[in-house]
Design an enzyme around this catalytic site. Structure first.
Site, PDB file in Angstrom:
ATOM      1  N   LEU A  15       0.686  -1.580  -0.105  1.00 40.06           N
ATOM      2  CA  LEU A  15      -0.135   0.042   0.186  1.00 40.06           C
ATOM      3  C   LEU A  15       0.841   1.538  -0.004  1.00 40.06           C
ATOM      4  O   LEU A  15       0.477   2.163  -0.468  1.00 40.06           O
ATOM      5  CB  LEU A  15      -0.638  -0.260   1.115  1.00 40.06           C
ATOM      6  CG  LEU A  15      -1.530   1.160   1.540  1.00 40.06           C
ATOM      7  CD1 LEU A  15      -2.439   1.488   0.289  1.00 40.06           C
ATOM      8  CD2 LEU A  15      -2.473   0.846   2.969  1.00 40.06           C
ATOM      9  N   TYR A 137       3.813  -7.386  17.358  1.00 36.98           N
ATOM     10  CA  TYR A 137       3.960  -5.952  16.316  1.00 36.98           C
ATOM     11  C   TYR A 137       4.819  -4.516  16.696  1.00 36.98           C
ATOM     12  O   TYR A 137       5.706  -4.325  16.609  1.00 36.98           O
ATOM     13  CB  TYR A 137       2.519  -5.692  15.228  1.00 36.98           C
ATOM     14  CG  TYR A 137       2.840  -4.535  14.059  1.00 36.98           C
ATOM     15  CD1 TYR A 137       3.137  -4.654  13.303  1.00 36.98           C
ATOM     16  CD2 TYR A 137       1.237  -3.229  14.176  1.00 36.98           C
ATOM     17  CE1 TYR A 137       3.357  -4.377  12.060  1.00 36.98           C
ATOM     18  CE2 TYR A 137       1.764  -2.741  13.455  1.00 36.98           C
ATOM     19  CZ  TYR A 137       2.338  -2.595  12.105  1.00 36.98           C
ATOM     20  OH  TYR A 137       2.532  -1.584  11.552  1.00 36.98           O
ATOM     21  N   ASN A 166      -2.875   5.161  11.047  1.00 37.43           N
ATOM     22  CA  ASN A 166      -4.431   4.331   9.921  1.00 37.43           C
ATOM     23  C   ASN A 166      -3.404   4.678   8.785  1.00 37.43           C
ATOM     24  O   ASN A 166      -4.192   5.843   7.938  1.00 37.43           O
ATOM     25  CB  ASN A 166      -5.033   3.828  10.435  1.00 37.43           C
ATOM     26  CG  ASN A 166      -5.095   3.873  12.172  1.00 37.43           C
ATOM     27  OD1 ASN A 166      -4.786   2.320  12.032  1.00 37.43           O
ATOM     28  ND2 ASN A 166      -5.783   4.321  12.809  1.00 37.43           N
TER      29      ASN A 166
HETATM   30  N1  LIG Z   1      -1.021   0.376   6.332  1.00 39.72           N
HETATM   31  C1  LIG Z   1      -1.424   1.241   7.332  1.00 39.72           C
HETATM   32  O1  LIG Z   1      -2.289   1.114   8.481  1.00 39.72           O
HETATM   33  C2  LIG Z   1       0.407   1.187   8.333  1.00 39.72           C
HETATM   34  C3  LIG Z   1       0.165   1.785   9.503  1.00 39.72           C
HETATM   35  C4  LIG Z   1       0.995   2.529   9.928  1.00 39.72           C
HETATM   36  C5  LIG Z   1       2.285   1.880   9.438  1.00 39.72           C
HETATM   37  N2  LIG Z   1       2.485   0.897   8.510  1.00 39.72           N
HETATM   38  C6  LIG Z   1       3.612   1.466   8.593  1.00 39.72           C
HETATM   39  O2  LIG Z   1       4.364   0.937   6.873  1.00 39.72           O
HETATM   40  C7  LIG Z   1       4.627   0.485   6.298  1.00 39.72           C
HETATM   41  C8  LIG Z   1       3.821  -0.528   4.832  1.00 39.72           C
HETATM   42  O3  LIG Z   1       2.924  -1.017   5.321  1.00 39.72           O
HETATM   43  P1  LIG Z   1       1.889  -1.037   4.202  1.00 39.72           P
HETATM   44  O4  LIG Z   1       0.423  -0.894   4.978  1.00 39.72           O
HETATM   45  O5  LIG Z   1       2.116  -0.558   3.220  1.00 39.72           O
HETATM   46  O6  LIG Z   1       1.796  -2.886   3.964  1.00 39.72           O
HETATM   47  P2  LIG Z   1       1.394  -4.073   2.756  1.00 39.72           P
HETATM   48  O7  LIG Z   1       0.713  -3.012   2.035  1.00 39.72           O
HETATM   49  O8  LIG Z   1       1.321  -5.176   3.363  1.00 39.72           O
HETATM   50  O9  LIG Z   1       3.012  -3.721   1.502  1.00 39.72           O
HETATM   51  C9  LIG Z   1       3.755  -5.000   2.376  1.00 39.72           C
HETATM   52  C10 LIG Z   1       5.056  -5.394   1.418  1.00 39.72           C
HETATM   53  O10 LIG Z   1       6.608  -5.642   2.522  1.00 39.72           O
HETATM   54  C11 LIG Z   1       6.309  -6.998   1.404  1.00 39.72           C
HETATM   55  N3  LIG Z   1       6.697  -7.451   2.208  1.00 39.72           N
HETATM   56  C12 LIG Z   1       6.202  -8.264   3.323  1.00 39.72           C
HETATM   57  N4  LIG Z   1       7.385  -9.965   3.430  1.00 39.72           N
HETATM   58  C13 LIG Z   1       8.071  -9.774   3.167  1.00 39.72           C
HETATM   59  C14 LIG Z   1       9.847  -9.968   2.502  1.00 39.72           C
HETATM   60  N5  LIG Z   1      10.160 -10.863   3.811  1.00 39.72           N
HETATM   61  N6  LIG Z   1      10.439 -10.083   1.830  1.00 39.72           N
HETATM   62  C15 LIG Z   1       9.981  -9.048   0.685  1.00 39.72           C
HETATM   63  N7  LIG Z   1       8.693  -8.306   1.019  1.00 39.72           N
HETATM   64  C16 LIG Z   1       8.076  -8.295   2.379  1.00 39.72           C
HETATM   65  C17 LIG Z   1       5.638  -7.021   0.703  1.00 39.72           C
HETATM   66  O11 LIG Z   1       6.171  -7.672  -0.398  1.00 39.72           O
HETATM   67  P3  LIG Z   1       4.232  -8.856  -1.701  1.00 39.72           P
HETATM   68  O12 LIG Z   1       3.600  -7.704  -2.057  1.00 39.72           O
HETATM   69  O13 LIG Z   1       5.236  -9.965  -1.808  1.00 39.72           O
HETATM   70  O14 LIG Z   1       3.174  -9.081  -0.071  1.00 39.72           O
HETATM   71  C18 LIG Z   1       4.215  -5.841   1.006  1.00 39.72           C
HETATM   72  O15 LIG Z   1       5.425  -5.379  -1.273  1.00 39.72           O
HETATM   73  C19 LIG Z   1       4.976  -0.727   7.173  1.00 39.72           C
HETATM   74  O16 LIG Z   1       5.900  -0.597   7.363  1.00 39.72           O
HETATM   75  C20 LIG Z   1       3.992  -0.413   8.208  1.00 39.72           C
HETATM   76  O17 LIG Z   1       4.063  -0.843   9.253  1.00 39.72           O
HETATM   77  C21 LIG Z   1       1.346   1.207   7.664  1.00 39.72           C
END
Ligand SMILES: NC(=O)c1ccc[n+]([C@@H]2O[C@H](COP(=O)([O-])OP(=O)(O)OC[C@H]3O[C@@H](n4cnc5c(N)ncnc54)[C@H](OP(=O)(O)O)[C@@H]3O)[C@@H](O)[C@H]2O)c1
Length: 315
Positions: A15, A137, A166
């Protein structure tokens, strides 16, 4: 920072990663480095070092993580802990080894204590106990911040830690169980509409308040963090690791959110809240004045952003 600099976006398909990738492309950054999980599992520190050994990286954005909503988090605490610890350790160790010019570490508002005074300031970190449903987490993310702190203060490695509220957006995981609150709710209500159900059951009491940021707004905060001069940050943060909340000031109850989503999807059935499920923290909006003072503010109106996300599912 030059448009020809090499920027590695870890988690570019996610995302947040996909939003920052398209923003950097639009801004004319030419050397954007991405690698799929299939090609390189970022949990494996040795493989990460080997893969990047002879590749240039000037900047790194750590958007790879195991992320998910309250259900996924509470049912898989072990996986959330291990995956995040391993990914961030691999990437931060590589940053040190390759002397990456600046790394952007992404944390989360879950790192703050359950009963923090709101709006939550960065200084609340480690001042109380965490919300239980996602504590593994949160602990993993806090470990990452502390790792960043020592790398910044003792090893002269430039890092900025962003703590987003979020996040929602078009490229979310629309999964009723694994998704965050907005995509999970959209999926459940869409399913109920498709099946012609007269009601939809959602988790918790509906009372908690949440703050949301569109992934494109978070991308612009990441861009500012990449581009801002180190001297400005050193002065503002007294040579300490910069930790910046990234929020929007909008606060909406889960119940109101569900009514909005039902309206935008045109679901006319009843919404029932199942109070047997935990609510998580009641209120956790962030004080984002530090990043606001550096020149960043969100641009996407929540109602418009939410409508756009729902429209993107229909088209
Ligand atoms: N979404 C929220 O509400 C939110 C809020 C606060 C902070 N954050 C932080 O923002 C960051 C991004 O979050 P997001 O929501 O964008 O998460 P996301 O949509 O789940 O994307 C995570 C990405 O990480 C990749 N990934 C996960 N495990 C991996 C591994 N072992 N090796 C290589 N790539 C891997 C995934 O690959 P695949 O595409 O192959 O699955 C995906 O591209 C994170 O640090 C999260 O904690 C998110």
């Amino acid at each position: 920072m030059k448009k020809s600099d090499y920027i590695f976006i870890a988690g570019h398909k996610g995302l947040v990663g996909s939003s920052i990738l398209s923003l950097l492309k639009n801004k004319g950054y030419k050397n954007l480095i991405v690698v799929t999980r299939k090609k390189l599992d970022l949990r494996d520190s040795n493989k990460v070092l080997k893969y990047f050994k002879n590749k240039r990286i000037d900047y790194m954005i750590m958007a790879a993580a195991k992320a998910g909503g309250i259900m996924a988090n509470s049912l898989n605490q072990k996986d959330f802990f291990l995956n995040n610890i391993q990914i961030q350790n691999s990437l931060l160790q590589m940053a040190l080894k390759k002397k990456i010019r600046r790394t952007i570490y992404l944390g989360t508002s879950c790192i703050y204590p359950k009963f923090s005074k709101t709006p939550i300031k960065e200084e609340s970190l480690l001042t109380g106990s965490l919300e239980k449903t996602n504590q593994c987490y949160a602990i993993a993310k806090i470990a990452g911040i502390k790792f960043c702190e020592t790398l910044y203060e003792d090893h002269n490695l430039d890092i900025i830690c962003l703590m987003p509220t979020n996040v929602y957006g078009e490229n979310d995981k629309f999964d009723a169980i694994d998704g965050h609150v907005i995509p999970a709710m959209i999926k459940k209500i869409e399913n109920a509409k498709k099946k012609g159900n007269k009601f939809v059951k959602l988790l918790g009491s509906g009372k908690p308040l949440r703050e949301f940021i569109h992934s494109d707004d978070l991308a612009s905060a990441i861009l500012l963090s990449l581009e801002i001069k180190k001297k400005i940050l050193e002065k503002k943060f007294n040579n300490k690791l910069p930790i910046l909340n990234v929020g929007t000031k909008n606060n909406i109850s889960i119940k109101k959110l569900s009514n909005l989503i039902a309206r935008y999807i045109n679901f006319r059935g009843k919404i029932i809240f199942d109070k047997n499920f935990p609510d998580g923290t009641y209120k956790k909006n962030l004080d984002s004045s530090k990043i606001n003072k550096l020149g960043w503010s969100p641009k996407i109106n929540f109602y418009e952003g939410l409508k756009k996300v729902i429209r993107s599912r229909i088209n």
